[in-house]
Scaffold this motif. Structure first.
Motif, mmCIF file in Angstrom:
data_model
loop_
_atom_site.group_PDB
_atom_site.id
_atom_site.type_symbol
_atom_site.label_atom_id
_atom_site.label_comp_id
_atom_site.label_asym_id
_atom_site.label_seq_id
_atom_site.Cartn_x
_atom_site.Cartn_y
_atom_site.Cartn_z
ATOM 1 N N UNK A 41 -1.051 57.194 73.478
ATOM 2 C CA UNK A 41 -0.338 56.829 72.250
ATOM 3 C C UNK A 41 -1.117 55.774 71.470
ATOM 4 N N UNK A 58 10.606 44.914 59.171
ATOM 5 C CA UNK A 58 9.932 46.076 59.762
ATOM 6 C C UNK A 58 8.512 46.218 59.214
ATOM 7 N N UNK A 102 6.200 43.144 60.180
ATOM 8 C CA UNK A 102 5.837 43.231 61.593
ATOM 9 C C UNK A 102 4.791 44.334 61.801
ATOM 10 N N UNK A 136 1.012 43.947 63.392
ATOM 11 C CA UNK A 136 0.490 44.802 64.470
ATOM 12 C C UNK A 136 -0.799 45.509 64.022
ATOM 13 N N UNK A 176 5.122 38.003 71.101
ATOM 14 C CA UNK A 176 6.248 37.618 70.221
ATOM 15 C C UNK A 176 6.618 38.774 69.282
ATOM 16 N N UNK A 177 5.611 39.514 68.838
ATOM 17 C CA UNK A 177 5.889 40.668 67.970
ATOM 18 C C UNK A 177 6.711 41.731 68.688
ATOM 19 N N UNK A 178 6.376 41.979 69.957
ATOM 20 C CA UNK A 178 7.132 42.975 70.728
ATOM 21 C C UNK A 178 8.561 42.487 70.986
ATOM 22 N N UNK A 191 10.300 40.594 68.980
ATOM 23 C CA UNK A 191 11.024 40.769 67.711
ATOM 24 C C UNK A 191 11.354 42.253 67.499
ATOM 25 N N UNK A 192 10.382 43.098 67.803
ATOM 26 C CA UNK A 192 10.560 44.542 67.693
ATOM 27 C C UNK A 192 11.714 45.004 68.580
ATOM 28 N N UNK A 252 15.217 44.184 67.235
ATOM 29 C CA UNK A 252 15.724 45.059 66.179
ATOM 30 C C UNK A 252 15.710 46.536 66.584
ATOM 31 N N UNK A 271 13.201 48.392 66.946
ATOM 32 C CA UNK A 271 12.161 49.147 66.249
ATOM 33 C C UNK A 271 11.307 49.871 67.282
ATOM 34 N N UNK A 305 7.452 50.871 68.113
ATOM 35 C CA UNK A 305 6.080 50.456 67.791
ATOM 36 C C UNK A 305 5.341 51.524 66.996
#
Lengths: 105, 105, 105, 105
Positions: free
Chosen positions: C1, C55, C58, C62, D64-66, D68-69, D72, D74, D76
């Protein structure tokens, strides 16, 4: 007062021959870096802040800001007043009162 | 000069009842946000910068910085001089001259 | 992925010949800029956030992060696991539990 | 792979009871703080960077991004693909090729 302060900052810089590193881009990076260090005091809330550290990080932000200002020959008083005037138009009292929304977006 | 400037900033804030939003943590976030907008001028190099925008972003940084300073009753002149003195010890001329390395780390 | 995703990002970049702008320093500035835009959602508190904007910001963080990772040939899984292991040592459970203080400083 | 990684991050967090500190606003501040630490590697130019430090700061940003993801819900893969598609419209190849100007502003 401001002139004398800027002179001291430039003296500190020139004694170390650091002008070569102080491009506008590098000074802008430095302001971001120092302001993130300031923010670190509030990373997990308002209650963990260290006043002595805040004082130092804020001073760093001002120092790099004054160096950038001096680079472009901006006047401290003038650019701030101009921005306040612009903000007055952007945020008229009747619409902005007590309101944190960025309704202009 | 500084007193008069801060008075104008506080007047602008109070007319809009924005003091409630200006916690130290929120002001610190605001300084980071404005300094990243300043940095945007240099995102891809030194050659794309917009002077008018730099002027405005720098003014925003100063305004939020002065609000934070006022919150803690810091003195502009004093905190900057204290920081310069601290930097003089941290970066002695003979070691720091022409050197961008953070040898103190 | 992850490989497929990075390939798509590189394709997007190369079709626009943007590799020339993507030095590690410029990518790092870009991550700061996007993360400050993310923070703007929370400038005055937790209650003003716009989920659609979060969204997107972020995703930008990434994307630039993956470009920097690719530049250095880092492996996503590996660098994160290494960091978690390092954090386990730095923040042993018994000392860190329920504690936001940076006691290691 | 991603699911397993997020599980490890959540395990690390929950063993320390840190979820209480991880509001979206605090996570966003944390991403800014870590990305400014990443930027510190490039404060005075591209040539002073420390690869080991870059690896760690980038991992922190991803962690930290994961978080936050995950907050919510979200995905990836999905949010990145959506953003690439949006960027394709915003930066059509013929206009964007070799061009770092933000002509859309």
């Amino acid at each position: 007062m401001m002139d004398k302060l800027i002179k001291e900052i430039l003296k500190f810089r020139d004694e170390r021959e650091w002008k070569q590193f102080h491009t506008p881009g590098n000074l802008s990076k430095s302001i971001v870096i120092e302001s993130a260090e300031l923010l670190e005091n509030f990373q997990w809330g308002e209650e963990y802040a260290n006043i002595e550290n805040i004082k130092e990080e804020l001073a760093d932000i001002f120092i790099y800001g004054l160096l950038l200002m001096e680079h472009y020959n901006f006047d401290f008083n003038e650019i701030i007043k101009e921005k306040i005037n612009k903000n007055k138009e952007k945020y008229p009292i009747e619409k902005a009162k007590g309101n944190a929304n960025k309704y202009d977006k």
